[in-house]
Every structure is written in structure tokens, then in C-alpha cells.
Design a protein around this motif. Structure first.
Motif, PDB file in Angstrom:
ATOM      1  N   LEU A 144       0.834  -1.199   0.000  1.00 61.20           N
ATOM      2  CA  LEU A 144       0.000   0.000   0.000  1.00 61.20           C
ATOM      3  C   LEU A 144       0.873   1.254   0.000  1.00 61.20           C
ATOM      4  O   LEU A 144       0.600   2.218  -0.723  1.00 61.20           O
ATOM      5  CB  LEU A 144      -0.920  -0.007   1.229  1.00 61.20           C
ATOM      6  CG  LEU A 144      -1.954   1.120   1.316  1.00 61.20           C
ATOM      7  CD1 LEU A 144      -2.866   1.116   0.090  1.00 61.20           C
ATOM      8  CD2 LEU A 144      -2.786   0.970   2.589  1.00 61.20           C
ATOM      9  N   ALA A 145       1.948   1.244   0.789  1.00 57.79           N
ATOM     10  CA  ALA A 145       2.853   2.390   0.837  1.00 57.79           C
ATOM     11  C   ALA A 145       3.520   2.608  -0.519  1.00 57.79           C
ATOM     12  O   ALA A 145       3.720   3.747  -0.951  1.00 57.79           O
ATOM     13  CB  ALA A 145       3.905   2.174   1.924  1.00 57.79           C
ATOM     14  N   ARG A 146       3.880   1.520  -1.182  1.00 55.30           N
ATOM     15  CA  ARG A 146       4.478   1.666  -2.513  1.00 55.30           C
ATOM     16  C   ARG A 146       3.481   2.242  -3.513  1.00 55.30           C
ATOM     17  O   ARG A 146       3.858   3.007  -4.410  1.00 55.30           O
ATOM     18  CB  ARG A 146       4.995   0.307  -2.988  1.00 55.30           C
ATOM     19  CG  ARG A 146       6.267  -0.134  -2.254  1.00 55.30           C
ATOM     20  CD  ARG A 146       6.664  -1.539  -2.577  1.00 55.30           C
ATOM     21  NE  ARG A 146       7.919  -1.904  -1.893  1.00 55.30           N
ATOM     22  CZ  ARG A 146       8.290  -3.136  -1.621  1.00 55.30           C
ATOM     23  NH1 ARG A 146       7.508  -4.162  -1.987  1.00 55.30           N
ATOM     24  NH2 ARG A 146       9.423  -3.377  -1.001  1.00 55.30           N
ATOM     25  N   LEU A 147       2.219   1.899  -3.346  1.00 56.69           N
ATOM     26  CA  LEU A 147       1.178   2.488  -4.192  1.00 56.69           C
ATOM     27  C   LEU A 147       1.084   3.981  -3.938  1.00 56.69           C
ATOM     28  O   LEU A 147       1.005   4.775  -4.881  1.00 56.69           O
ATOM     29  CB  LEU A 147      -0.168   1.809  -3.908  1.00 56.69           C
ATOM     30  CG  LEU A 147      -1.397   2.441  -4.599  1.00 56.69           C
ATOM     31  CD1 LEU A 147      -1.264   2.351  -6.119  1.00 56.69           C
ATOM     32  CD2 LEU A 147      -2.676   1.774  -4.129  1.00 56.69           C
ATOM     33  N   TRP A 148       1.092   4.373  -2.661  1.00 52.89           N
ATOM     34  CA  TRP A 148       1.054   5.804  -2.339  1.00 52.89           C
ATOM     35  C   TRP A 148       2.234   6.529  -2.973  1.00 52.89           C
ATOM     36  O   TRP A 148       2.095   7.647  -3.460  1.00 52.89           O
ATOM     37  CB  TRP A 148       1.100   6.010  -0.824  1.00 52.89           C
ATOM     38  CG  TRP A 148      -0.142   5.590  -0.111  1.00 52.89           C
ATOM     39  CD1 TRP A 148      -1.410   5.541  -0.615  1.00 52.89           C
ATOM     40  CD2 TRP A 148      -0.243   5.135   1.240  1.00 52.89           C
ATOM     41  NE1 TRP A 148      -2.283   5.079   0.335  1.00 52.89           N
ATOM     42  CE2 TRP A 148      -1.605   4.838   1.487  1.00 52.89           C
ATOM     43  CE3 TRP A 148       0.676   4.952   2.271  1.00 52.89           C
ATOM     44  CZ2 TRP A 148      -2.053   4.371   2.719  1.00 52.89           C
ATOM     45  CZ3 TRP A 148       0.228   4.500   3.504  1.00 52.89           C
ATOM     46  CH2 TRP A 148      -1.123   4.220   3.720  1.00 52.89           C
ATOM     47  N   SER A 149       3.376   5.886  -2.955  1.00 51.22           N
ATOM     48  CA  SER A 149       4.564   6.514  -3.532  1.00 51.22           C
ATOM     49  C   SER A 149       4.372   6.786  -5.019  1.00 51.22           C
ATOM     50  O   SER A 149       4.735   7.854  -5.515  1.00 51.22           O
ATOM     51  CB  SER A 149       5.787   5.611  -3.303  1.00 51.22           C
ATOM     52  OG  SER A 149       6.941   6.187  -3.879  1.00 51.22           O
ATOM     53  N   THR A 150       3.817   5.810  -5.736  1.00 51.22           N
ATOM     54  CA  THR A 150       3.580   6.002  -7.175  1.00 51.22           C
ATOM     55  C   THR A 150       2.535   7.077  -7.425  1.00 51.22           C
ATOM     56  O   THR A 150       2.506   7.683  -8.495  1.00 51.22           O
ATOM     57  CB  THR A 150       3.128   4.691  -7.841  1.00 51.22           C
ATOM     58  OG1 THR A 150       1.883   4.260  -7.262  1.00 51.22           O
ATOM     59  CG2 THR A 150       4.173   3.608  -7.655  1.00 51.22           C
ATOM     60  N   GLN A 151       1.662   7.322  -6.433  1.00 54.95           N
ATOM     61  CA  GLN A 151       0.646   8.368  -6.556  1.00 54.95           C
ATOM     62  C   GLN A 151       1.184   9.743  -6.164  1.00 54.95           C
ATOM     63  O   GLN A 151       0.423  10.703  -6.067  1.00 54.95           O
ATOM     64  CB  GLN A 151      -0.568   8.016  -5.681  1.00 54.95           C
ATOM     65  CG  GLN A 151      -1.313   6.766  -6.127  1.00 54.95           C
ATOM     66  CD  GLN A 151      -2.343   6.304  -5.109  1.00 54.95           C
ATOM     67  OE1 GLN A 151      -2.276   6.642  -3.923  1.00 54.95           O
ATOM     68  NE2 GLN A 151      -3.310   5.529  -5.561  1.00 54.95           N
ATOM     69  N   GLN A 152       2.508   9.808  -5.911  1.00 56.31           N
ATOM     70  CA  GLN A 152       3.174  11.059  -5.546  1.00 56.31           C
ATOM     71  C   GLN A 152       2.701  11.611  -4.206  1.00 56.31           C
ATOM     72  O   GLN A 152       2.760  12.827  -3.959  1.00 56.31           O
ATOM     73  CB  GLN A 152       2.968  12.123  -6.642  1.00 56.31           C
ATOM     74  CG  GLN A 152       3.457  11.712  -8.011  1.00 56.31           C
ATOM     75  CD  GLN A 152       4.955  11.409  -8.026  1.00 56.31           C
ATOM     76  OE1 GLN A 152       5.736  12.209  -7.568  1.00 56.31           O
ATOM     77  NE2 GLN A 152       5.328  10.262  -8.542  1.00 56.31           N
ATOM     78  N   ILE A 153       2.220  10.745  -3.327  1.00 56.32           N
ATOM     79  CA  ILE A 153       1.859  11.161  -1.978  1.00 56.32           C
ATOM     80  C   ILE A 153       3.119  11.081  -1.116  1.00 56.32           C
ATOM     81  O   ILE A 153       3.728  10.019  -1.021  1.00 56.32           O
ATOM     82  CB  ILE A 153       0.747  10.262  -1.390  1.00 56.32           C
ATOM     83  CG1 ILE A 153      -0.545  10.435  -2.214  1.00 56.32           C
ATOM     84  CG2 ILE A 153       0.488  10.581   0.074  1.00 56.32           C
ATOM     85  CD1 ILE A 153      -1.674   9.536  -1.774  1.00 56.32           C
ATOM     86  N   PRO A 154       3.531  12.189  -0.487  1.00 51.96           N
ATOM     87  CA  PRO A 154       4.782  12.182   0.299  1.00 51.96           C
ATOM     88  C   PRO A 154       4.710  11.195   1.457  1.00 51.96           C
ATOM     89  O   PRO A 154       3.899  11.347   2.362  1.00 51.96           O
ATOM     90  CB  PRO A 154       4.888  13.628   0.805  1.00 51.96           C
ATOM     91  CG  PRO A 154       3.993  14.431  -0.094  1.00 51.96           C
ATOM     92  CD  PRO A 154       2.886  13.512  -0.493  1.00 51.96           C
TER      93      PRO A 154
END
Length: 383
Positions: free
Chosen positions: A86-96
Motif C-alpha cells: 500500500l505504501a508503494r502504491l502511495w509513492s507512485t501516486q506522488q503522496i509524500p
């Protein structure tokens, strides 16, 4: 390590938390909590107000569902695999991700308050409530640790991408048609002039504080400094170099060029670095700051031959010849001033005059003649 008693208390606390969430209205409750937390994040955490609300709310709900599945399981331990993905998904979504870790702490406090209020309303004792808060804080800390692990992965990956990008840029490997897109990936603009900075990454004086100062002071509005380590050298593209930037290590900079010509600036910076390091210079250094020192970097057979012709007789005299050479070197460094040379070497002024005269007698190089003076400076400087 947990003993059996601790594991049992965790399972009981998790079961209590699950019981405080009404199964019949769980979807509505999770939706309501996700919306409330999203509002809190956007209000209290900078930058979150720039991210789409629906995106934050959807990700927050995913974490809440993860928590709910945990407390309903037989073993309420952290599912690091699921959270990592899930964190890696957030990263791809440009969420800091550093803000995600912060938001988890904010969310944990909010959820703990809700659980405490509900537990109190149902007559649950204070010891049990303490257990509820303990396990929720344990979860929040574990979640943040997972987020920070992914954050470190991203930092390593970004550093590798930047290193490859900068190496290819200064070596001129990008086609003109592809360059704008490559620059945009790293926040660079093709119409802005950048100076390439270069430093020895293995220099113990070149620490993270200098790197941070360069990033902070050399960036301008909307135009960041892009830097990386490339082949044991620190490279950076600087849109601006403030006049008062002072560093305790050596950082060489080339002329400001458009990114398409970054290779030219890099080659000048490397040349400057090599010369400045050879002569012990520090600070932010451009080639023009080195005066005539670049002339000493010329290393040819002719130069070696001239050194043999003029200095061989002095070298043959052993210690006495070395003293003469060292005195004349200091004499030139002190702009041919006898008193200053004598002070620097702790010698009598007549000793300085005598050794300078002996130098002329032995080598045939008269320091009162411009040509001989320049040649002597060059030969002794190379030494």
C-alpha cells in the motif's frame, strides 16, 4: 519478545477494539472515520491540502480496513506485506510518504480517542482501556516503521536514478528530442542556465551539512538543485550561486550553461577541482579564482626536461640545494618580498637574500628578469 501473557492481552485488547465497532454499521463507520481523518490531515499537515481529497480518503479507508481485519483475526499482528504494498502504491501516486507516517500518528490519536470514549460509555474498566491504547500505539508505531522502510527504498531508488541521469547528461548521451522529458522528470527546465558543481565525495570535510547548504542556498523559486553521487564525485546542477555561500570543503563549479551544454560546464568543474585540490584550495571555486595555477597543471616532457636542466645542479647539492629551493619558493609565494619571506621561514633577511642569489648563480635563472621569474615560478610550483 512477547510472552504468552502479553500475546493473550494483545488478542483480548484487539477483540475489545473490534467489539467497539458496530458490525451492523461498520461500512458507514469506516467511511465516516476516513472522511474525518482526511479532514484532519488536510487541516494540520502541510502539502496534504494539495493532494486530491478522494485520494487521501481512499487510502485512509484502506488502512482502517486493514486495522479492522487485524483486530478480528486470531493473531492481531502487523501485516507488513500488505502495508508495504500500500505504501508503494502511495509513492507512485506522488503522496509524500514522510507525511503518511505523520498522518498515521495523527490518525492513531484520533482513533484512540474514539475507542476510549466508546469503551468508557460501555463501562469498560480503565486497565482494559489502557491496554486498548497501548496496542493501538503499537500498531501506529509499527505502521510508521513500515512507511519509513519504503521511504528509504524510494530514497535509494531516487538517488540511483539521479546518478544515472546526471552521468548521462554531462556525458551528452541524451538525444535532443528526448532531453526535455528527461529534464522534467527531475524538475529541471531546458531554458534555465545551470552551473555544474563538483566535489570529491570521499573528502571527509564534504559532509551532509555542506550538501544541505548547497541544496538550500543554490535553489531558486520553483527551480531546485538536482544532485547525486556519480563515480565517487558529488555532482549538482545549480541554478544560482550566492556570493556569500561559504563551505569548509572544496566545491568546484563550472560556468552556467543550458542543460543541453551541461557537459561543457562539468568538464570545466572537474578541471578546476583537480587543480584546486592539488594546491589545497577550499570553498566554492571557479577556474578564474585559481589565477595562474592552471598553468602548473601542464605536465609535458618539455616541462620535465626544463626542470632537469635548471634544477639538477641544486638537487645534486642535497640538503643545501633543498634549502635554496624552499627559500626561493617561499620568496615567490610572498611576492618577492624579503622581509615577509624571512618571517615566514624564521630566517634572517640576509639569509634569504643570500639563498636567492645562490639560486641565480647555480641555475642561471635571474629573478629580476620577467622570463626567468615566470619560468622559475612554474618549475617550482610544479614541484
Amino acid at each position: 519478545m512477547h510472552d504468552d501473557t502479553s500475546d493473550r492481552r494483545e488478542r483480548e485488547a484487539a477483540a475489545r477494539i473490534a467489539s467497539l465497532i458496530d458490525d451492523a454499521e461498520v461500512e458507514a463507520e469506516i467511511d465516516g472515520m476516513a472522511a474525518e481523518l482526511t479532514a484532519i490531515y488536510r487541516e494540520r499537515i502541510p502539502v496534504y491540502d494539495l493532494i486530491a481529497r478522494d485520494e487521501i480518503e481512499r487510502n485512509t479507508r484502506a488502512v482502517l480496513e486493514m486495522v479492522l481485519r487485524q483486530v478480528r483475526s486470531d493473531s492481531p499482528q502487523i501485516n507488513t506485506v500488505e502495508l508495504t504494498e500500500l505504501a508503494r502504491l502511495w509513492s507512485t501516486q506522488q503522496i509524500p510518504l514522510e507525511l503518511v507516517a505523520h498522518s498515521i500518528q495523527v490518525g492513531a490519536r484520533t482513533l484512540a480517542k474514539v475507542m476510549r470514549e466508546r469503551a468508557t460509555a460501555r463501562g469498560i474498566g480503565p486497565e482494559v482501556i489502557d491496554d486498548l491504547q497501548d496496542i493501538m500505539w503499537h500498531w501506529a508505531t509499527s505502521y510508521s516503521a513500515v512507511i519509513n522502510t519504503v521511504l528509504q527504498e524510494d530514497a535509494v531508488s531516487l538517488a540511483a536514478r539521479r546518478s544515472t541521469f546526471l552521468r548521462r547528461l554531462v556525458e551528452g548521451e541524451f538525444a535532443a528530442s528526448a532531453l526535455p522529458a528527461r529534464l522534467a522528470e527531475h524538475g529541471l527546465r531546458p531554458d534555465v542556465h545551470y552551473s555544474v558543481a563538483c566535489a570529491d565525495h570521499d573528502d571527509p570535510r564534504f559532509g551532509s551539512d555542506i550538501r544541505a547548504a548547497v541544496r538550500l542556498r543554490c535553489a531558486v523559486r520553483d527551480i531546485p538543485v538536482v544532485d547525486a553521487v556519480v563515480d565517487a564525485h558529488y555532482l549538482a546542477l545549480l541554478p544560482h550561486i550566492p556570493d556569500d555561500l561559504a563551505v569548509d570543503a572544496l566545491v568546484a563549479v563550472g560556468p552556467a550553461e543550458l542543460p543541453a551544454n551541461a557537459g561543457s560546464s562539468y568538464r570545466r568543474a572537474r578541471h578546476t577541482l583537480d587543480i584546486a585540490a592539488r594546491f589545497g584550495r577550499t570553498g566554492i571555486v571557479e577556474l578564474a579564482d585559481l589565477g595562474a595555477l592552471p598553468l602548473l597543471a601542464i605536465d609535458t616532457d618539455t616541462a620535465d626536461h626544463l626542470a632537469d636542466v635548471h634544477l639538477a645542479s641544486l638537487r645534486a647539492r642535497g640538503v643545501a640545494g633543498t634549502e635554496i629551493i624552499d627559500t626561493v619558493t617561499a620568496f615567490l609565494r610572498n611576492n618577492c618580498r624579503v622581509d615577509e619571506t624571512a618571517t615566514a621561514l624564521f630566517l634572517h633577511r640576509n639569509t634569504v637574500r643570500n639563498r636567492v642569489g645562490r639560486f641565480t648563480d647555480i641555475t642561471g635563472l635571474d629573478l629580476d628578469r620577467t622570463d626567468d621569474l615566470v619560468l622559475t615560478w612554474w618549475l617550482l610550483g610544479r614541484r
